[in-house]
Design an enzyme around this catalytic site. Structure first.
Site, PDB file in Angstrom:
ATOM      1  N   HIS A 120      77.134  58.589  78.974  1.00 37.73           N
ATOM      2  CA  HIS A 120      76.698  59.460  78.014  1.00 37.73           C
ATOM      3  C   HIS A 120      76.452  59.225  77.149  1.00 37.73           C
ATOM      4  O   HIS A 120      77.425  59.478  76.139  1.00 37.73           O
ATOM      5  CB  HIS A 120      77.299  61.434  78.976  1.00 37.73           C
ATOM      6  CG  HIS A 120      77.194  62.082  78.531  1.00 37.73           C
ATOM      7  ND1 HIS A 120      76.296  62.722  77.664  1.00 37.73           N
ATOM      8  CD2 HIS A 120      78.457  62.903  77.508  1.00 37.73           C
ATOM      9  CE1 HIS A 120      76.468  64.030  77.153  1.00 37.73           C
ATOM     10  NE2 HIS A 120      77.837  64.759  76.868  1.00 37.73           N
TER      11      HIS A 120
ATOM     12  N   ASN B  48      73.744  65.185  71.402  1.00 33.23           N
ATOM     13  CA  ASN B  48      74.368  64.872  72.568  1.00 33.23           C
ATOM     14  C   ASN B  48      73.165  65.863  73.848  1.00 33.23           C
ATOM     15  O   ASN B  48      73.710  67.731  72.935  1.00 33.23           O
ATOM     16  CB  ASN B  48      75.776  65.143  72.951  1.00 33.23           C
ATOM     17  CG  ASN B  48      76.286  65.952  74.131  1.00 33.23           C
ATOM     18  OD1 ASN B  48      75.719  65.648  74.750  1.00 33.23           O
ATOM     19  ND2 ASN B  48      77.569  66.174  73.881  1.00 33.23           N
TER      20      ASN B  48
ATOM     21  N   CYS C  16      78.184  68.681  81.094  1.00 36.60           N
ATOM     22  CA  CYS C  16      77.830  66.157  80.629  1.00 36.60           C
ATOM     23  C   CYS C  16      77.412  66.153  81.529  1.00 36.60           C
ATOM     24  O   CYS C  16      76.448  64.704  82.144  1.00 36.60           O
ATOM     25  CB  CYS C  16      78.322  65.473  79.940  1.00 36.60           C
ATOM     26  SG  CYS C  16      78.354  67.080  77.956  1.00 36.60           S
TER      27      CYS C  16
HETATM   28  N1  COA Z   1      80.302  67.378  57.931  1.00 37.48           N
HETATM   29  C1  COA Z   1      81.337  67.377  57.046  1.00 37.48           C
HETATM   30  N2  COA Z   1      82.732  67.101  57.022  1.00 37.48           N
HETATM   31  C2  COA Z   1      83.219  67.633  58.407  1.00 37.48           C
HETATM   32  C3  COA Z   1      82.132  68.224  59.668  1.00 37.48           C
HETATM   33  C4  COA Z   1      80.472  67.563  59.386  1.00 37.48           C
HETATM   34  N3  COA Z   1      79.431  67.794  60.031  1.00 37.48           N
HETATM   35  N4  COA Z   1      82.867  67.869  60.558  1.00 37.48           N
HETATM   36  C5  COA Z   1      83.988  68.193  60.629  1.00 37.48           C
HETATM   37  N5  COA Z   1      83.739  68.013  58.552  1.00 37.48           N
HETATM   38  C6  COA Z   1      85.008  67.713  58.007  1.00 37.48           C
HETATM   39  C7  COA Z   1      86.197  68.177  59.432  1.00 37.48           C
HETATM   40  O1  COA Z   1      86.308  70.041  58.255  1.00 37.48           O
HETATM   41  C8  COA Z   1      87.967  67.911  58.218  1.00 37.48           C
HETATM   42  O2  COA Z   1      87.746  68.124  57.278  1.00 37.48           O
HETATM   43  P1  COA Z   1      89.569  68.949  56.579  1.00 37.48           P
HETATM   44  O3  COA Z   1      90.614  67.321  56.829  1.00 37.48           O
HETATM   45  O4  COA Z   1      89.855  69.047  55.508  1.00 37.48           O
HETATM   46  O5  COA Z   1      89.765  69.299  57.545  1.00 37.48           O
HETATM   47  C9  COA Z   1      87.246  66.484  58.562  1.00 37.48           C
HETATM   48  O6  COA Z   1      86.318  66.757  58.118  1.00 37.48           O
HETATM   49  C10 COA Z   1      87.004  66.010  60.030  1.00 37.48           C
HETATM   50  O7  COA Z   1      87.474  66.568  60.572  1.00 37.48           O
HETATM   51  P2  COA Z   1      88.315  65.835  62.542  1.00 37.48           P
HETATM   52  O8  COA Z   1      87.935  66.737  63.163  1.00 37.48           O
HETATM   53  O9  COA Z   1      89.286  65.227  62.029  1.00 37.48           O
HETATM   54  O10 COA Z   1      86.643  64.422  62.240  1.00 37.48           O
HETATM   55  P3  COA Z   1      86.811  63.253  62.893  1.00 37.48           P
HETATM   56  O11 COA Z   1      86.551  61.990  62.560  1.00 37.48           O
HETATM   57  O12 COA Z   1      87.408  63.507  64.748  1.00 37.48           O
HETATM   58  O13 COA Z   1      85.132  63.619  63.794  1.00 37.48           O
HETATM   59  C11 COA Z   1      83.980  64.839  65.724  1.00 37.48           C
HETATM   60  C12 COA Z   1      85.099  64.953  64.253  1.00 37.48           C
HETATM   61  C13 COA Z   1      84.143  66.176  66.298  1.00 37.48           C
HETATM   62  C14 COA Z   1      82.781  63.673  65.379  1.00 37.48           C
HETATM   63  C15 COA Z   1      84.967  64.102  66.745  1.00 37.48           C
HETATM   64  O14 COA Z   1      85.751  64.327  67.049  1.00 37.48           O
HETATM   65  C16 COA Z   1      84.522  63.551  68.164  1.00 37.48           C
HETATM   66  O15 COA Z   1      83.165  63.323  68.610  1.00 37.48           O
HETATM   67  N6  COA Z   1      84.404  64.102  68.892  1.00 37.48           N
HETATM   68  C17 COA Z   1      84.060  64.538  70.423  1.00 37.48           C
HETATM   69  C18 COA Z   1      83.187  65.501  70.433  1.00 37.48           C
HETATM   70  C19 COA Z   1      82.504  64.935  71.505  1.00 37.48           C
HETATM   71  O16 COA Z   1      81.568  64.327  71.473  1.00 37.48           O
HETATM   72  N7  COA Z   1      81.810  66.185  72.155  1.00 37.48           N
HETATM   73  C20 COA Z   1      81.154  66.634  72.922  1.00 37.48           C
HETATM   74  C21 COA Z   1      81.745  65.636  74.647  1.00 37.48           C
HETATM   75  S1  COA Z   1      80.874  66.158  76.237  1.00 37.48           S
END
Ligand code: COA
Length: 315
Positions: free
Chosen positions: A242, A272, A108
């Site tokens: 970003h 993204n 990124c």
């Molecule tokens: N739809 C529905 N549920 C989803 C889901 C989706 N698209 N993606 C994950 N879940 C569920 C998970 O399975 C989890 O369920 P569980 O509690 O039963 O296990 C629950 O939602 C919580 O997941 P979690 O990963 O803890 O959510 P979060 O609040 O941390 O958000 C992201 C997840 C990925 C949105 C967040 O961590 C994020 O944005 N991280 C940065 C990622 C990024 O930008 N990467 C690229 C950087 S360059």
């Protein structure tokens, strides 16, 4: 160096959260509040190199240059259909570009890494005009059965043309190598000699750890770089962050203690797009006429590696 042209190109197919929820256990109600994403552009019948070439042509046209005027081309890309040659050569072939060219895979922050490399070439007196193209199709890296990753990304290409000047005020590159945080394995051709275990996988990501890294490094990189440039946060007109997640952008803004209004975003209908994210945002803002001469733009990006980078550019 100074910026004289921007361009971007997006796949025509736009995929909404509702559309994804028809084949995956997810919903707009889950995705939107956690990411700010409503839809994303996804490659269907396009070739990534065509998007890259289109973005580059637009940037050259704005700069008033032709391919013959470019004497160095940097292409930023994570994944494309060719192992070799580099995507730079594929795009260059489409455009009739014959200058030296290199490919970088800095995920990124690739656009900022490319600006840093270009500035080094300018300072060495080796170049007069540099083209940067960031072309990415992360939709081909994620598993479309993995709701935690595929909903986050979108495809596209962004380009920028730089010429001699003194408008890039400072850059900062940073690495905290930890490949387990975001990675994708690719199995290579078998040989009679390989005995180690190898495998393929779609993109694997530790979302929460990446979130923390993004916010912490971006706030630190921006503060350090703005100070190094002899500026304050009040002097910055535009924070070009970003576009990974709207919550990340908001957390960075809060970490810096800066009010809303100076953080343009396009994540709602782009997702993204890895290194293409910053130059696509730059081009869209530029074509809307948002930037005035003398404006200070601060870029900040973070991603796989883990890598982060920031840059201060005067318009
Ligand atoms: N739809 C529905 N549920 C989803 C889901 C989706 N698209 N993606 C994950 N879940 C569920 C998970 O399975 C989890 O369920 P569980 O509690 O039963 O296990 C629950 O939602 C919580 O997941 P979690 O990963 O803890 O959510 P979060 O609040 O941390 O958000 C992201 C997840 C990925 C949105 C967040 O961590 C994020 O944005 N991280 C940065 C990622 C990024 O930008 N990467 C690229 C950087 S360059």
């Amino acid at each position: 160096m100074k910026l004289i042209g921007t361009g971007s190109a997006l796949p025509h197919r736009q995929v909404t959260n509702d559309e994804i929820s028809q084949f995956l256990d997810t919903s707009d109600a889950w995705i939107c509040p956690r990411t700010g994403i409503h839809s994303r552009h996804v490659i269907s019948d396009e070739q990534l190199e065509d998007l890259g070439a289109e973005a580059a042509r637009k940037a050259l046209e704005m700069a008033g240059l032709t391919p013959a005027d470019i004497d160095f081309f940097i292409c930023s890309n994570v994944v494309n259909e060719y192992m070799t040659p580099g995507l730079s050569c594929i795009i260059a072939h489409k455009m009739g570009l014959v200058c030296p060219m290199i490919d970088i895979n800095c995920a990124c922050p690739g656009f900022i890494y490319a600006m840093d490399i270009a500035e080094t070439y300018f300072q060495a007196g080796k170049v007069s005009n540099v083209l940067i193209v960031c072309a990415e199709e992360p939709s081909r890296m994620t598993s479309w059965e993995d709701r935690s990753t595929c909903v986050l990304f979108g495809d596209g290409a962004g380009a920028a043309v730089f010429t001699k000047g003194d408008k890039l005020k400072a850059t900062k590159l940073n690495a905290e190598p930890s490949p387990d945080k975001i990675c994708e394995y690719r199995r290579l051709m078998p040989t009679p000699f390989v005995t180690k275990e190898e495998h393929d996988s779609p993109l694997l990501m530790k979302g929460r750890e990446v979130f923390r890294f993004a916010v912490t490094t971006s706030v630190r990189d921006i503060r350090e770089l703005v100070e190094k440039s002899g500026l304050t946060l009040d002097d910055v007109n535009w924070f070009m962050i970003h576009q990974a997640n709207l919550r990340i952008v908001d957390a960075i803004r809060e970490g810096l203690g800066v009010e809303q209004g100076r953080f343009p975003t396009n994540i709602a209908d782009h997702g993204n797009s890895s290194s293409a994210s910053c130059p696509i945002l730059l081009d869209e803002c530029n074509r809307k006429g948002m930037f005035k001469p003398g404006d200070i733009l601060v870029f900040s990006a973070f991603g796989a590696g883990l890598l982060s980078a920031a840059a201060v550019l005067e318009w």
